[in-house]
Scaffold this active site. Structure first.
Site, PDB file in Angstrom:
ATOM      1  N   SER A 142       0.855  -1.196   0.000  1.00  0.00           N
ATOM      2  CA  SER A 142       0.000   0.000   0.000  1.00  0.00           C
ATOM      3  C   SER A 142       0.888   1.241   0.000  1.00  0.00           C
ATOM      4  CB  SER A 142      -0.861   0.016   1.270  1.00  0.00           C
ATOM      5  OG  SER A 142      -1.481   1.275   1.449  1.00  0.00           O
ATOM      6  N   TYR A 155      -1.447  -0.646  10.445  1.00  0.00           N
ATOM      7  CA  TYR A 155      -1.554  -0.881   8.992  1.00  0.00           C
ATOM      8  C   TYR A 155      -0.306  -0.376   8.268  1.00  0.00           C
ATOM      9  CZ  TYR A 155      -3.639  -1.005   4.324  1.00  0.00           C
ATOM     10  OH  TYR A 155      -3.901  -1.274   2.995  1.00  0.00           O
TER      11      TYR A 155
END
Ligand code: NAD
Length: 258
Positions: A142, A155
C-alpha cells in the site's frame, strides 16, 4: 492466454483486489485457487470463474495461521496435481484506531495477517517453486508503506514490513528463477471503499492524486498480472506504486504555476 498451464494461488481472493486478480488470472488461462478467510465469498468467486469457462476452486484459509496455510496449499496441490507457480498475497486488514490507546491485540492481529500471512504463504509456495526453478510472487502492499495516516499505526507499519519482506525474499529466491515483487495501491474504488468514503473523502484524495481520480480494480490487476508475467522476469524485489502519481506528488498540487 498469458498464464495457460499455470497454477495461481490468490489470498484474499474472495473480495476486492484479490477477487479481481483471481478473475483476471483465470481469464488468461491460469488455474486459480481462490483462498479466503470468508469461504462463502471465495466459493462465489470460484463459481463465477467456472461459469465463465475458467478453472478455479475455493479454499478457506486463515493466512495468519501456519497450519491453516499448510492445509490450504496441500489441498491446492491435491486438487491441481501440482504446486503453485504464481502467488498473489492480497489478504489484508486495516485495523484503524488512534495510536495512544491502540490495543496491542489489534496491532498483533494486523501484523499477523498482513505480514506473517504473506511470509507463511510465500514459504509454502516457495517449496514447490524451488523444486521447479520457476515462480512469481506479488505482495499487495500500500502507499501506507511510505505515507503515514491517522489511525494507521499497525496498517502502515505492516505494509512497510511487507515491502521489507518482499526485498528479503527476492534476495534468497532470485537465483532459483523466482521473483518477488510488491505493488503499492493508492485508494482504490472497491465495494468497501465505495460504501465508506464520503464525497469529501473522495474530493480530498482526488485533489492529491496527479491523475485526478481514484484507482479502479483494473489498474491493480494490470500491474499484478504484469509482475506475474514472463515479461517481468528480470524485475525482482521491486515495489511498484499503482497510485496515479500520489507518492510522487509534493507541493503545488493544484496544477497551477504558483
Ligand atoms: P477487501 O477487504 O475487499 O479484501 C480483503 C480480503 O482478505 C477479504 O476477502 C477478507 O476476507 C480477506 N482476509 C482478511 N483476513 C484474512 C485472513 N486472516 N486470512 C485470509 N483472508 C483474509 O480489501 P481490498 O481492498 O481488496 O484489499 C486487498 C489488499 O489490498 C489488502 O492487503 C489491502 O491492504 C490492500 N490495499 C487496498 C487498498 C484499497 O483502497 N482498497 C489500497 C491499498 C492497499
Amino acid at each position: 492466454m498469458k498464464f495457460e498451464n499455470k497454477t495461481a494461488f490468490v489470498t484474499g481472493g474472495g473480495s476486492g483486489i484479490g477477487e479481481a486478480a483471481a478473475v483476471a488470472l483465470a481469464a488468461e488461462g491460469a488455474r486459480v485457487v481462490v483462498a479466503d478467510l470468508n469461504f462463502d465469498n471465495a466459493s462465489r468467486v470460484a463459481e463465477h470463474i467456472s461459469s465463465q469457462g475458467g478453472a478455479a476452486f475455493a479454499v478457506q484459509i486463515d493466512v495468519s495461521n501456519a497450519d491453516s496455510v499448510a492445509s490450504a496449499f496441500a489441498l491446492a496441490k491435491e486438487w491441481y496435481g501440482e504446486t503453485t507457480q504464481l502467488l498473489v498475497n492480497s489478504a489484508g486488514i486495516l485495523g484503524i484506531h488512534a495510536f495512544v490507546d491502540y490495543p496491542v491485540d489489534l496491532f498483533n492481529k494486523v501484523m499477523a495477517v498482513n505480514v506473517t500471512g504473506a511470509f507463511l504463504c510465500a514459504q509454502q509456495a516457495a517449496q514447490g517453486m524451488l523444486n521447479s526453478g520457476y515462480g512469481r510472487i506479488v505482495n499487495v502492499a500500500s502507499i501506507s508503506a511510505e505515507r503515514a495516516g491517522i489511525g494507521r499505526t499497525a496498517y502502515g507499519t505492516s505494509k512497510a514490513a511487507l515491502v521489507g519482506l518482499t526485498r528479503q525474499l527476492s534476495m534468497e529466491l532470485g537465483a532459483s528463477g523466482i521473483s518477488v515483487n510488491a505493488i503499492a495501491p493508492g485508494p482504490v474504488v472497491t465495494p468497501l471503499t465505495e460504501a465508506s468514503y464520503t464525497p469529501e473523502t473522495i474530493e480530498a484524495y482526488t485533489s492529491m492524486i496527479p491523475a485526478r481520480r481514484l484507482g479502479v480494480l483494473e489498474d491493480m490487476t494490470a500491474a499484478i498480472l504484469f509482475l506475474l508475467s514472463d515479461g517481468a522476469a528480470y524485475i525482482n524485489g521491486a515495489y511498484l506504486p499503482v497510485d496515479g502519481g500520489y507518492l510522487a506528488s509534493g507541493v503545488s498540487k493544484t496544477g497551477k504555476l504558483n
